[in-house]
Write an enzyme that holds these catalytic residues in place. Structure first.
Site, PDB file in Angstrom:
ATOM      1  N   ASP A   1       0.822  -1.205   0.000  1.00 29.36           N
ATOM      2  CA  ASP A   1       0.000   0.000   0.000  1.00 29.36           C
ATOM      3  C   ASP A   1       0.858   1.258   0.000  1.00 29.36           C
ATOM      4  OD1 ASP A   1      -2.122   1.705   0.131  1.00 29.36           O
ATOM      5  OD2 ASP A   1      -2.715   1.204   2.173  1.00 29.36           O
TER       6      ASP A   1
ATOM      7  N   ASP B   1      -1.944   5.616  -5.706  1.00 26.55           N
ATOM      8  CA  ASP B   1      -2.241   4.702  -4.607  1.00 26.55           C
ATOM      9  C   ASP B   1      -2.409   3.272  -5.101  1.00 26.55           C
ATOM     10  OD1 ASP B   1      -3.001   3.493  -2.265  1.00 26.55           O
ATOM     11  OD2 ASP B   1      -4.911   4.525  -2.083  1.00 26.55           O
TER      12      ASP B   1
END
Length: 484
Positions: free
Chosen positions: A101, A329
């Site tokens: 992440d 992201d």
């Protein structure tokens, strides 16, 4: 299967709604930078799995802003319908599969014997939280060191939460080993898992870490995994790089693991074929008081946020497509863009229903490209058709890869997720606070269609054929190709 379909739909709707809570927007003051010659990574970790995208992840962006809470290469794989990317990690000598992440900073794991709760706060069996293992066992680690009087805690807008304490441990990813790395050890969890991932590897800035002091309840910001690797001089260059592959047809429709989905690389660029199209842009900082992006030189870095010059697609001339403050992201499946951009792109392609643009799974998506740092990066139309499950009659359901991320207002923050990242290699320089985007060669995971003749007694007179599709990676996909 029904619960999986529902959770897929919930994650998408939650992700789209979350960005609407952004507050202010600034005028761009950023220009392209000189692009460095990126060396091959010293350490590489393949992506070993993808797992279902969580509604909670999207809510976290709003939660952080609204509340003020403050090379080696590894392969990536996929599971649970190919929505998020996982890699294998070693913590205290124990191997776990975790979410990769770039939109958060903590590295955390559930500890063995953790307490599981449902979203209403009622105790449940550990199996209900559905982690991919029984958890991390500190008792059998020789390198574990507890961090007294600390609390690790994250709460999400959809009711999920993780809490426990901080500790120090030896963490290894793709041969890159960081000693005395601060981690979150989860003792209580309200978590809707997928049975595969057992934690998360956060790669964003220290400001987003989530440990507090139990005595005065003050934030205790710390260096995430890669920041410590650079501090300990374990990599030759302060870069990490991500190349995400599009999931296979089989992986998209299955909760099981989907291998060979790209790389997380440390110390240089990820080892996949690229073109000479590349650009380097500065990362935007954030105001600690407003939690909004700012061009002020005294700002603090949080997310990997960049300015977008424009989006180009059919009908794009009808709207102002530039949007500043866009987060890159890896933990978000879709592109979440300004309302007017998403509406213009999906005109004639997507149908608006219950907060999402749905599309025909067999549709040919319109062309879509992103311009930043003076260079334009194209996306493959296959990435704009995202499978999310089946309806009550067993028919496939798909949504557009570009969804409504809320109106353009002062300070609005949008997201370019996996739909965009499949088409570029993104290299993050955490010392100069800049990012290099390099266009990937379009042959990765191309579709090969072939026909097999049925073997029946009468096939010579009236032969019939079955159509099959296979996803074939580039022959040179495992070769390093630094940016030219």
């Amino acid at each position: 299967m029904l619960s999986s379909i529902l959770s897929a739909s919930i994650f998408l709707a939650g992700a789209v709604r979350a960005v609407e809570y952004s507050t202010t927007r600034h005028i761009s003051q950023y220009s392209p930078l000189e692009t460095p010659l990126l060396p091959p990574a010293s350490f590489s970790s393949p992506m070993v799995s993808r797992t279902s995208r969580r509604a909670s992840k999207a809510h976290a962006l709003h939660y952080l802003r609204a509340s003020g809470i403050s090379a080696h290469t590894v392969p990536l794989t996929g599971a649970q319908f190919d929505y998020e990317y996982l890699t294998d990690i070693s913590v205290g000598g124990q191997n776990l599969s975790v979410i990769v992440d770039t939109g958060s900073s903590d590295t955390w794991f559930p500890e063995m014997g953790f307490a599981c709760f449902n979203l209403s706060g009622h105790p449940e069996p550990v199996s209900t939280c559905a982690f991919g293992s029984e958890g991390f066992d500190s008792r059998i680690s020789n390198s574990y060191q507890a961090y007294p009087n600390t609390t690790f805690s994250i709460s999400y807008g959809d009711g999920e939460y993780l809490s426990g304490s901080a500790a120090f441990e030896t963490v290894s990813v793709g041969g890159l080993t960081v000693k005395h790395q601060e981690i979150g050890v989860v003792s209580s969890a309200a978590w809707v898992g997928d049975g595969i991932n057992s934690g998360l590897l956060g790669l964003a800035y220290p400001e987003l870490t989530s440990v507090t002091n139990d005595i005065d309840h003050q934030d205790m910001k710390y260096n995430p995994f890669f920041f410590n690797a650079v501090k300990q001089k374990l990599v030759p260059y302060p870069y990490f790089s991500i190349a995400l592959n599009r999931g296979t047809a089989a992986g998209t429709h299955s909760p099981a693991a989907d291998p060979h989905l790209g790389y997380l690389a440390f110390g240089g660029i990820a080892p996949v074929p690229v073109t000479s199209t590349c650009t380097t842009v500065p990362i935007q900082g954030y105001s600690l008081t407003t939690r909004a992006p700012t061009a002020d030189r005294h700002s603090t870095y949080m997310y990997y946020t960049v300015d977008i010059h424009k989006y180009t697609f059919p009908n794009s001339s009808t709207v102002v497509t530039a949007s500043n403050s866009t987060i890159i992201d890896s933990g978000t499946t879709l592109n979440l863009l300004p309302s007017e951009v998403a509406q213009a792109y999906n005109k004639g392609f997507g149908t608006w229903h219950d907060g999402l643009y749905y599309v025909d799974c067999a549709a040919q998506a319109p062309p879509f490209s992103v311009t930043l740092g003076g260079k334009t990066f194209s996306t493959d139309p296959q990435d704009q058709v995202v499978w999310v499950g089946t309806d009550k009659n067993g028919n496939d359901l798909c949504v557009s890869g570009t969804q409504d991320g809320g109106p353009q207002m002062m300070g609005s923050v949008f997201i370019l997720g996996d739909v965009f990242m499949h088409n570029v290699v993104v290299t993050f320089d955490i010392q100069k606070n800049q990012m290099t985007f390099t266009q990937r060669k379009s042959c990765f995971h191309s579709i090969y269609v072939y026909h097999i003749r049925d073997n029946h007694p009468n096939s010579d007179n009236n032969p019939t054929y079955q159509t099959h599709r296979a996803y074939i990676p580039c022959a040179s996909e495992h070769t390093s190709h630094p940016a030219e």
